[in-house]
Design a protein around this motif. Structure first.
Motif, mmCIF file in Angstrom:
data_model
loop_
_atom_site.group_PDB
_atom_site.id
_atom_site.type_symbol
_atom_site.label_atom_id
_atom_site.label_comp_id
_atom_site.label_asym_id
_atom_site.label_seq_id
_atom_site.Cartn_x
_atom_site.Cartn_y
_atom_site.Cartn_z
ATOM 1 N N THR A 135 -68.562 -33.197 75.596
ATOM 2 C CA THR A 135 -67.308 -33.462 76.424
ATOM 3 C C THR A 135 -66.632 -32.368 77.058
ATOM 4 N N HIS A 162 -70.876 -44.260 81.295
ATOM 5 C CA HIS A 162 -69.927 -43.327 82.143
ATOM 6 C C HIS A 162 -70.338 -43.648 83.580
ATOM 7 N N ASP A 169 -67.731 -30.320 72.199
ATOM 8 C CA ASP A 169 -66.837 -29.958 73.360
ATOM 9 C C ASP A 169 -66.518 -28.696 73.740
ATOM 10 N N THR A 225 -68.157 -37.084 79.483
ATOM 11 C CA THR A 225 -68.840 -36.691 78.482
ATOM 12 C C THR A 225 -70.447 -37.077 78.977
#
Ligand code: C2O
Ligand code: CU
Length: 458
Positions: free
Chosen positions: A91, A19, A50, A126
């Motif tokens: 996430t 990321h 999440d 994330t």
């Protein structure tokens, strides 16, 4: 061993490093990530989590716009055993940045999930938390950014860690207690009133595992292990199970040395208790409730019900609660002299009457502590209301409250500090260097400034 290694590599590959300017791209994070390896015979538990907006029925028939982990309130119960590694791929699908703090877990600083140790996870991003579970007990997880809003909206969940010598009861349940303040439309009420700033936010809708005042069932004759987590923003829960005696088995940091029989226990904000309840007789109906507790705020509450327990037909019990649960070595004698004083106080504020401070400072910057050096702290409450004091990342023992030793020895990460009281705690920083914090767990007080930062140095 090999499979653990492979697992680690795979996740590492498309995990945090994949990321963009990853919130944890720094060395401390990379080291903590790589160091999180399971004990021999234990495993890595992959978890997908999440945070997102959901419509949740706190009250049947009424949909409330809320926020939940994996679409539910509370989030899923995360479970593992001592020596397991949790690898949580989180996430953020919320419209604002967030992060996750693993309340009570002795993880490396880089995995503590606060804004001190990581950049918050931006919407759409994330982030992977990875840590070994070092202790058995009842823990929980929640955001550590914009907490007054994010926890009230529903972001919290239980995290249960089991050890090799757990008492064997007939069943186990987790009770995550909360309250929400709903407006006339049944939506989460606007934030930020002066009363809430002072008292902390309390709501009139009392929740057990995300449901308002549910009716629960238990078979007659059963003795169950109930783990309670107070996930509310500010409420003090003087827990009673229909006034019947129960046995306290454990607190924040796991089991006591021996069970203690009682009829009620104070579960301050963010606190946990682990109790053995029952046996009850068929046909009984009991209130699981919070008895009145005056924490000296503007809007005091009366005795209020969280749930109703109905006792059904009998079932044979195989529960066995040993007389000794474990040994807890004392860290220091009750009269050990303190090497630090942490003063919980208030200062006048033009806009909001008062602000909540530590040692006269909002967001106090405290001195570092050295790994391996025993800490004896006096947490002194200079105000006229209660404050639940929480230390991140380390357990402490309470040595005394106003000079009196507590009735039992335990490991804690939250302790209530009554008005004008002096609570002496002892804790031993092990070698997990980095930035840590302590704070009042009434979320509005924390936000106002009743918190301190300090470093643990090697
Ligand atoms: Cu429940 Cu700073 O944490
Ligand atoms: Cu407080």
């Amino acid at each position: 061993m090999k499979s653990h290694h492979d697992h680690h590599q795979t996740h590492h590959h498309h995990g945090p490093v994949a990321h963009q300017p990853a919130p944890g791209a720094d060395d401390a994070y990379q080291r903590a990530y790589a160091a999180a390896q399971p004990d021999p015979g234990r495993r890595v538990i992959p978890i997908e989590l999440d945070a997102r907006e959901i419509d949740w029925e706190f009250v049947p028939g009424n949909k409330t716009r809320a926020w939940g982990y994996n679409g539910q309130i509370p989030g899923p119960v995360l479970e593992g055993q001592i020596g397991d590694v949790l690898e949580i791929r989180f996430t953020n699908r919320l419209p604002q940045p967030t992060n996750i703090h693993w309340h009570g877990l002795r993880v490396p600083a880089a995995m503590d999930g606060t804004e001190m140790v990581q950049r918050s996870v931006a919407p759409g991003e994330t982030f992977v938390y990875r840590f070994r579970l070092p202790d058995a007990g009842t823990f929980w997880y929640h955001p550590h950014s914009n907490e007054t809003v994010q926890l009230e909206m529903g972001l919290y969940g239980a995290l249960i860690v089991r050890g090799p010598n757990e008492p064997q009861l007939d069943a186990e349940r987790v009770f995550v207690l909360d309250d929400v303040r709903l407006d006339k439309q049944g939506q989460i009420a606007a934030f930020g009133s002066i009363v809430e700033h002072h008292d902390g936010r309390e709501g009139d809708t009392r929740l057990v595992n995300g449901r308002a005042e549910p009716v629960l069932e238990i078979a007659a004759g059963q003795v169950e292990r109930w783990r309670f987590i107070n996930a509310s923003s500010a409420r003090y829960i003087r827990l009673s199970i229909g006034g019947k005696p129960f046995k306290l088995l454990g607190t924040d940091g796991g089991l006591l040395e021996a069970p203690v029989t009682m009829n009620e226990i104070l579960v301050a904000t963010a606190d946990r208790v682990d109790i053995a309840v029952g046996p009850f007789g068929a046909g009984e109906e009991l209130a699981i409730e919070a008895l009145q507790y005056k924490r000296r705020i503007i809007r005091e509450r009366k005795t209020e019900r969280f749930a109703t327990l109905r006792v059904g037909a009998p079932r044979p019990s195989a529960a066995r609660i040993p007389e000794r649960l474990r040994r807890i070595e004392p860290l220091a004698p009750a009269n050990a002299s303190p090497n630090r004083t942490v003063k919980l106080g208030i200062t006048l504020s033009l806009r909001r009457m008062v602000d909540f401070v530590i040692n006269r400072e909002r967001h106090h910057q405290d001195k570092p502590v050295k790994a391996g050096e025993l800490q004896v702290w006096d947490v002194v409450n200079t105000t006229l209301m209660d404050h639940p004091f929480h230390l991140h990342g380390f357990f402490f023992q309470v040595l005394s409250v106003n000079g009196e030793p507590p009735a039992w020895r335990s490991w804690e990460d939250v302790v209530n500090v009554p008005p004008r009281a002096r609570v002496r705690i002892a804790w031993l920083p092990d070698d997990r260097p980095g930035s840590w914090m302590y704070h009042c767990h009434i979320l509005e007080h924390h936000a106002s400034g009743m918190m301190g930062h300090f470093d643990v140095v090697s």
